[in-house]
Design a protein around this motif. Sequence first.
Motif, mmCIF file in Angstrom:
data_model
loop_
_atom_site.group_PDB
_atom_site.id
_atom_site.type_symbol
_atom_site.label_atom_id
_atom_site.label_comp_id
_atom_site.label_asym_id
_atom_site.label_seq_id
_atom_site.Cartn_x
_atom_site.Cartn_y
_atom_site.Cartn_z
ATOM 1 N N LYS A 182 -9.282 11.000 -8.052
ATOM 2 C CA LYS A 182 -10.712 10.912 -8.351
ATOM 3 C C LYS A 182 -11.185 9.464 -8.336
ATOM 4 O O LYS A 182 -12.245 9.146 -7.801
ATOM 5 N N THR A 183 -10.406 8.585 -8.919
ATOM 6 C CA THR A 183 -10.775 7.175 -8.970
ATOM 7 C C THR A 183 -10.818 6.568 -7.578
ATOM 8 O O THR A 183 -11.753 5.836 -7.232
ATOM 9 N N LEU A 195 1.767 6.567 -7.024
ATOM 10 C CA LEU A 195 0.618 7.240 -7.607
ATOM 11 C C LEU A 195 0.434 8.669 -7.106
ATOM 12 O O LEU A 195 -0.531 9.328 -7.503
ATOM 13 N N ILE A 196 1.317 9.141 -6.274
ATOM 14 C CA ILE A 196 1.153 10.486 -5.731
ATOM 15 C C ILE A 196 1.325 11.510 -6.853
ATOM 16 O O ILE A 196 2.182 11.386 -7.725
ATOM 17 N N ILE A 255 0.838 -1.200 0.000
ATOM 18 C CA ILE A 255 0.000 0.000 0.000
ATOM 19 C C ILE A 255 0.871 1.246 0.000
ATOM 20 O O ILE A 255 0.597 2.209 -0.727
ATOM 21 N N LEU A 256 1.919 1.236 0.795
ATOM 22 C CA LEU A 256 2.823 2.386 0.822
ATOM 23 C C LEU A 256 3.514 2.600 -0.529
ATOM 24 O O LEU A 256 3.640 3.735 -0.995
#
Length: 66
Positions: A39-40, A31-32, A24-25
Amino acid sequence: MNKDILRIKIHFMYIVIILVFISILLCGALLIGYEGTIKTLSNSSTLLSIVLAVVAILITLWDVAG
């Protein structure tokens, strides 16, 4: 023998939790800055919240009825 299996299961769960947290990190770091991703994720989290609320209501109704 059962104690060894229980130990392995506990350590396996810890490893899985740590790997999920790390993935997750990493995904968050990659994706930052992408506006479309935000939005997604926002829409996905809203949809997931609605689904979980419906599931919780259904479980409560089944618990009361049964």
